[in-house]
Design an enzyme around this catalytic site. Structure first.
Site, short mmCIF file in Angstrom:
data_model
loop_
_atom_site.label_atom_id
_atom_site.label_comp_id
_atom_site.label_asym_id
_atom_site.label_seq_id
_atom_site.Cartn_x
_atom_site.Cartn_y
_atom_site.Cartn_z
N LYS A 19 0.96 -1.35 -0.05
CA LYS A 19 -0.17 -0.06 -0.12
C LYS A 19 0.76 1.38 -0.09
CE LYS A 19 -3.35 -2.25 3.17
NZ LYS A 19 -3.95 -2.28 4.54
N VAL A 57 10.88 5.80 8.47
CA VAL A 57 10.01 7.00 8.40
C VAL A 57 8.70 6.64 8.10
CG1 VAL A 57 11.93 8.49 7.38
CG2 VAL A 57 10.85 6.89 5.69
N ARG A 110 -0.24 6.70 7.19
CA ARG A 110 0.17 6.75 5.65
C ARG A 110 -0.33 8.02 5.05
NH1 ARG A 110 1.42 1.73 3.84
NH2 ARG A 110 0.45 -0.04 4.91
N ASP A 159 3.92 3.65 6.42
CA ASP A 159 3.25 3.17 7.67
C ASP A 159 4.00 2.78 8.80
OD1 ASP A 159 3.58 0.65 6.64
OD2 ASP A 159 2.07 -0.14 7.94
N ASP A 200 14.95 -0.36 1.21
CA ASP A 200 15.73 -0.67 2.36
C ASP A 200 16.80 -1.53 1.99
OD1 ASP A 200 16.11 -0.23 5.27
OD2 ASP A 200 14.82 -1.58 5.44
P1 5GP Z 1 13.03 -3.83 1.73
O1 5GP Z 1 12.63 -5.17 1.36
O2 5GP Z 1 13.73 -2.92 0.96
O3 5GP Z 1 13.86 -4.01 3.02
O4 5GP Z 1 11.96 -3.03 2.33
C1 5GP Z 1 10.86 -2.25 1.32
C2 5GP Z 1 9.42 -2.40 2.17
O5 5GP Z 1 9.92 -2.03 3.39
C3 5GP Z 1 8.99 -1.08 1.48
O6 5GP Z 1 8.23 -1.20 0.73
C4 5GP Z 1 8.43 -0.24 2.77
O7 5GP Z 1 6.98 -0.79 2.71
C5 5GP Z 1 9.22 -1.08 4.02
N1 5GP Z 1 10.12 -0.01 4.73
C6 5GP Z 1 11.31 0.08 4.43
N2 5GP Z 1 11.97 0.77 5.15
C7 5GP Z 1 10.67 1.55 5.58
C8 5GP Z 1 10.72 2.78 6.51
O8 5GP Z 1 11.51 3.49 6.61
N3 5GP Z 1 9.34 3.12 6.87
C9 5GP Z 1 8.25 2.41 6.47
N4 5GP Z 1 7.14 2.89 6.67
N5 5GP Z 1 8.61 1.23 5.71
C10 5GP Z 1 9.64 0.98 5.27
#
Ligand code: 5GP
Length: 176
Positions: free
Chosen positions: A39, A149, A161, A155, A99
């Site tokens: 989302k 963040v 959101r 969220d 991330d």
């Molecule tokens: P990754 O798989 O790259 O570690 O994470 C990607 C997903 O994690 C993003 O689509 C997001 O939903 C969530 N995410 C990663 N970092 C953050 C953050 O700082 N804040 C929030 N709210 N979600 C995050």
């Protein structure tokens, strides 16, 4: 609790406009399908696609990553699939934040299996210091430090959101 404002809504608008201009220039000769990762990317996706200079097809995909925690589980499951056929199309995959890169790597692999002509990744935010897998980001709005963040689609446990600004969030002691 919300700690500090990391990106103001005004700055978000500027970044979105810049990305929309760059992507509009890239659309020449393509057959584009814009895929929003639900989302979190929904506000970014709506703002971005509205500013593109031509009509594009839009679709939505949802995978699960975080629950009520600020750490990625590293395992992604498909919650909602796209409904359009992307074979031979130019896919622009739109994400809120990258991330570790694990979510995106999985979604890109899933979409590539449907034989699109190309897959490009667009992300509003990136935390390069957290990367575990290299995923090429074709269009990035802003790089930020390793902070959790919320706001503008992002969220914590489904809250925040709808905030127009992007904030650093730290769980209260009793939430942690
Ligand atoms: P990754 O798989 O790259 O570690 O994470 C990607 C997903 O994690 C993003 O689509 C997001 O939903 C969530 N995410 C990663 N970092 C953050 C953050 O700082 N804040 C929030 N709210 N979600 C995050």
């Amino acid at each position: 609790m919300l700690k500090t404002k990391v990106v103001t809504s005004k700055r978000v608008s500027e970044v979105v406009s810049t990305l929309a201009a760059e992507i509009s220039a890239d659309l020449e000769g393509r057959d584009p399908v814009f895929v929003c990762i639900l989302k979190g990317a929904i506000y970014f996706f709506a703002a971005l696609t509205q500013q593109l200079t031509r009509s594009v097809v839009v679709d939505f995909i949802q995978v699960s990553s975080y629950g009520a925690t600020t750490e990625s589980s590293g395992t992604v499951t498909l919650v909602k699939d796209i409904t359009v056929d992307i074979a031979g199309k130019d896919v622009y995959l739109v994400e809120d934040i990258v991330d570790t890169g694990l979510t995106l790597a999985d979604v890109v692999a899933l979409l590539r299996a449907r034989h699109p002509r190309s897959v490009q990744v667009v992300s509003l935010l990136s935390k390069p210091s957290r990367r575990k897998v290299e995923v090429p980001l074709d269009f990035v709005g802003l790089e930020i430090e390793d902070r959790f963040v919320v706001g503008f689609g992002l969220d914590f446990d489904e809250q925040f959101r709808n905030l127009p600004d992007i904030w650093e969030y730290a769980p209260d002691r009793e939430e942690a």
